[in-house]
Design a protein around this motif. Structure first.
Motif, mmCIF file in Angstrom:
data_model
loop_
_atom_site.group_PDB
_atom_site.id
_atom_site.type_symbol
_atom_site.label_atom_id
_atom_site.label_comp_id
_atom_site.label_asym_id
_atom_site.label_seq_id
_atom_site.Cartn_x
_atom_site.Cartn_y
_atom_site.Cartn_z
ATOM 1 N N PRO A 69 46.537 35.473 37.540
ATOM 2 C CA PRO A 69 45.997 35.680 38.880
ATOM 3 C C PRO A 69 47.045 35.965 39.962
ATOM 4 O O PRO A 69 46.705 35.909 41.145
ATOM 5 C CB PRO A 69 45.300 34.356 39.144
ATOM 6 N N VAL A 70 48.307 36.282 39.592
ATOM 7 C CA VAL A 70 49.324 36.602 40.603
ATOM 8 C C VAL A 70 48.882 37.789 41.441
ATOM 9 O O VAL A 70 48.959 37.771 42.681
ATOM 10 C CB VAL A 70 50.690 36.890 39.936
ATOM 11 N N ALA A 71 48.385 38.835 40.774
ATOM 12 C CA ALA A 71 47.965 40.039 41.486
ATOM 13 C C ALA A 71 46.715 39.801 42.332
ATOM 14 O O ALA A 71 46.363 40.650 43.163
ATOM 15 C CB ALA A 71 47.724 41.174 40.494
ATOM 16 N N GLU A 72 46.048 38.682 42.130
ATOM 17 C CA GLU A 72 44.926 38.319 42.990
ATOM 18 C C GLU A 72 45.414 37.898 44.372
ATOM 19 O O GLU A 72 44.671 37.975 45.352
ATOM 20 C CB GLU A 72 44.125 37.181 42.340
ATOM 21 N N GLN B 6 40.517 32.660 37.272
ATOM 22 C CA GLN B 6 40.245 31.480 36.450
ATOM 23 C C GLN B 6 38.746 31.273 36.276
ATOM 24 O O GLN B 6 38.286 30.885 35.204
ATOM 25 C CB GLN B 6 40.931 30.253 37.067
ATOM 26 N N ARG B 7 37.974 31.553 37.313
ATOM 27 C CA ARG B 7 36.515 31.471 37.181
ATOM 28 C C ARG B 7 36.012 32.467 36.149
ATOM 29 O O ARG B 7 35.139 32.155 35.323
ATOM 30 C CB ARG B 7 35.862 31.727 38.539
ATOM 31 N N ARG B 8 36.563 33.689 36.172
ATOM 32 C CA ARG B 8 36.071 34.740 35.276
ATOM 33 C C ARG B 8 36.408 34.470 33.811
ATOM 34 O O ARG B 8 35.828 35.120 32.928
ATOM 35 C CB ARG B 8 36.650 36.097 35.694
ATOM 36 N N PHE C 84 28.633 30.596 45.985
ATOM 37 C CA PHE C 84 29.488 31.048 44.889
ATOM 38 C C PHE C 84 29.660 32.562 45.031
ATOM 39 O O PHE C 84 28.774 33.253 45.547
ATOM 40 C CB PHE C 84 28.901 30.696 43.518
ATOM 41 N N PRO C 85 30.809 33.082 44.578
ATOM 42 C CA PRO C 85 31.081 34.507 44.750
ATOM 43 C C PRO C 85 30.368 35.346 43.699
ATOM 44 O O PRO C 85 30.159 34.908 42.565
ATOM 45 C CB PRO C 85 32.600 34.591 44.571
ATOM 46 N N ALA C 86 29.986 36.559 44.067
ATOM 47 C CA ALA C 86 29.421 37.483 43.095
ATOM 48 C C ALA C 86 30.511 38.019 42.181
ATOM 49 O O ALA C 86 31.657 38.137 42.576
ATOM 50 C CB ALA C 86 28.736 38.642 43.818
ATOM 51 N N ASP C 87 30.150 38.333 40.943
ATOM 52 C CA ASP C 87 31.132 38.902 40.012
ATOM 53 C C ASP C 87 31.488 40.313 40.446
ATOM 54 O O ASP C 87 30.691 41.028 41.021
ATOM 55 C CB ASP C 87 30.533 38.946 38.591
ATOM 56 N N PHE D 80 27.755 30.585 32.641
ATOM 57 C CA PHE D 80 28.077 29.449 33.516
ATOM 58 C C PHE D 80 28.621 29.877 34.883
ATOM 59 O O PHE D 80 28.649 29.072 35.812
ATOM 60 C CB PHE D 80 29.108 28.534 32.840
ATOM 61 N N ARG D 81 29.075 31.114 34.992
ATOM 62 C CA ARG D 81 29.768 31.528 36.224
ATOM 63 C C ARG D 81 28.917 31.405 37.488
ATOM 64 O O ARG D 81 29.454 31.098 38.559
ATOM 65 C CB ARG D 81 30.266 32.966 36.083
ATOM 66 N N PRO D 82 27.605 31.667 37.438
ATOM 67 C CA PRO D 82 26.822 31.524 38.675
ATOM 68 C C PRO D 82 26.831 30.109 39.247
ATOM 69 O O PRO D 82 26.409 29.915 40.390
ATOM 70 C CB PRO D 82 25.407 31.937 38.242
#
Length: 411
Positions: free
Chosen positions: A332-335, A167-169, A408-411, A175-177
Motif C-alpha cells: 500500500p505504499v503507492a496508496e 489491506q481491506r481488498r 464503508f468505502p466502495a470497491d 466480507f468487504r462490505p
C-alpha cells in the motif's frame, strides 16, 4: 457504553482508542491480553494458553491449533470479567492470534468489531512477490489454511476495520462490505519536523540536518521490508558519496518470513555480501521512540521498502517529520505516495534505482523541501490521529453500538 478490547500485545493497535474511552467516566472499559500492562481507567485481564500447539500436529493446522488455544484463553478471561459483573456492549478484537474465535459465544449480545489487518494469499500479495523465494505447492496449501481463524472470526463479526484500502481488498469480497477503512493514526503534533534535531552516534559524533544523512527503519532487518535491496543500494551510495552517513534502525530478529537458510542474521549476511564502509553505516538497533524521531528529523532521504504487505507506521511517521521518502512502488505504499509530489517511488528489486533516487533527493534540496512539505501535509490531512483517525474510530464504535450501519468505502 461498555467496551472490551482484546489484543495479545496489550494495547497493540488500540493504544489511543482504549485510552480515550477509559478516560471518560461515561464508559466502562476492559482489556484482555497476554501482556501484563496496566491501563489507567480500564480493567485488565491477562490470559495464558493452557499449552502450546502440539509438536505432532499437522503443519497445515499447527497455527490454527495455537489460535484455538489462545481463543480458549480469551474465553477464560472473558468469563472472569463476566463473573466480576462486566458484560460488554461492543468488543474490539484483533483476530490474528485466535483471541476473537469464541468471544461471541461468551457475549452473544455484544457487537464484535475485528481489526482486519491482513488476509493471507498465495498469489497477489506478499507470498510469491520475491523471485528469490519461490512458492512451492506445499507452501500454497499451508497458506490457505492460515486463514482458518480469520474466516471463523469474520463470519462471527458484526463489522471490521482495516488501516488501508489495499489491506481491506485482501479480504474475500463477501466480507468487504462490512469492513471500513480507518488508519490507526499518527500523532502529527509529536511527529513533526525539528530543524534543531541531532543524533549522537555511539562513537560520540553528532549528526544534524547540516550533515548528509540517509535513513532506513524496520522493526527487524529482513527481506519483507526490503533489507537486501537497501543494503545493496547503501553500499553503492557510500561509494558514490564520501560525506554520506547512513543510519539504520531495527533489530536482528525475524518479524515476517524466515531467517537466512545458511544461519546467522540478515544483517550479517548482507554486510558480508555488500561490504559497505563500516565507518559510515551505523546500525543503531532498536532505540527509544524519541531517539527514533530524531533519526527521522535529521535525514535528507528516508528509504522505505516493503513487500505488498502491511504498511509500517514508520513510513507515515517519517513523512510527518518532514522526511523525503524513497519508497518501493508496491501497495500500500503507492496508496499514500504519489511519485514526485509527496515522495519518490522506485522498483523494490532495483538497488541502483534506489541509489539514484536517493541521490536525486540529496542533490535537490530546494525541490525536495516542497516534496517534504507535501508529505507532511498528506499525513496531517489523511492520517492525523486527533483530527481524522481517532474521531472516525470512535464514530465506528458508536454507530455499531447504536445499530446504525457504519460507513464503508466502495470497491
Amino acid at each position: 457504553m461498555r467496551i472490551l478490547f482484546v489484543h495479545q500485545n496489550t494495547p497493540g493497535q488500540y493504544k489511543h482508542l482504549v485510552r480515550r474511552f477509559a478516560a471518560d467516566p461515561a464508559h466502562q472499559v476492559a482489556f484482555i491480553g497476554k501482556a501484563q500492562r496496566s491501563i489507567s481507567g480500564a480493567r485488565t485481564v491477562v490470559y495464558r494458553p493452557s499449552r502450546e500447539a502440539g509438536a505432532a500436529t499437522h503443519p497445515y493446522i499447527h497455527l490454527f491449533e495455537g489460535q484455538i488455544l489462545h481463543g480458549q484463553g480469551a474465553v477464560r478471561a472473558g468469563l472472569a470479567l463476566q463473573k466480576d459483573g462486566f458484560t460488554p456492549d461492543v468488543i474490539c478484537a484483533h483476530p490474528g492470534w485466535g483471541e476473537a474465535l469464541f468471544l461471541k459465544d461468551v457475549f452473544p449480545d455484544a457487537k464484535l468489531m475485528l481489526y482486519c489487518e491482513f488476509f493471507y494469499k498465495s498469489d497477489g500479495s506478499d507470498v510469491g512477490f520475491d523471485p528469490e523465494r519461490p512458492v512451492t505447492l506445499d507452501a500454497r496449501c499451508r497458506i490457505r489454511t492460515k486463514n482458518a481463524a480469520l474466516l471463523v472470526g469474520l463470519e462471527a463479526a458484526d463489522w471490521g476495520v482495516s488501516p488501508t484500502q489495499w489491506q481491506r481488498r485482501q479480504h474475500p469480497a463477501v466480507f468487504r462490505p462490512r469492513i471500513s477503512v480507518v488508519h490507526d493514526g499518527v500523532d502529527t503534533d509529536l511527529c513533526r519536523p525539528d530543524p534543531a534535531a541531532t543524533v549522537t552516534l555511539p562513537d560520540g559524533r553528532v549528526l544534524s540536518r547540516a550533515d548528509e544523512v540517509v535513513t532506513y527503519v524496520a522493526r527487524n532487518l529482513e527481506p519483507y521490508r526490503g533489507f537486501p535491496t537497501f543494503m545493496r543500494a547503501a553500499a553503492e551510495l557510500l561509494r558514490r558519496r564520501p560525506n554520506l552517513r547512513i543510519l539504520v534502525v531495527g533489530g536482528d530478529e525475524v518479524s515476517y518470513g524466515a531467517p537466512p537458510a545458511e544461519g546467522g542474521t540478515w544483517r550479517e549476511r548482507m554486510m558480508a555480501e555488500t561490504q559497505p564502509d563500516p565507518a559510515r553505516i551505523h546500525f543503531l538497533g532498536k532505540i527509544p521512540y524519541d531517539a527514533f524521531l530524531s533519526v527521522l528529523r535529521v535525514t535528507r532521504a528516508h528509504i522505505y521498502l516493503t513487500y505488498p504487505f502491511v504498511l509500517s507506521w514508520s513510513m507515515l511517521e517519517a513523512m510527518a517529520c518532514g522526511a523525503v521518502i524513497v519508497g518501493s512502488d508496491t501497495p500500500p505504499v503507492a496508496e499514500v505516495i504519489e511519485d514526485g509530489r509527496n515522495g519518490l517511488l522506485v522498483d523494490f528489486f532495483d538497488p541502483k534505482a534506489v541509489a539514484d533516487r536517493v541521490e536525486e533527493a540529496l542533490d535537490d534540496p530546494v525541490g525536495m523541501a516542497t516534496v517534504a512539505a507535501a508529505a507532511r501535509r498528506t499525513v496531517v490531512e489523511r492520517f492525523d490521529l486527533a483530527s481524522v483517525c481517532l474521531p472516525a474510530q470512535i464514530r465506528l464504535l458508536e454507530d455499531l453500538h447504536a445499530g446504525r450501519l457504519p460507513l464503508f468505502p466502495a470497491d
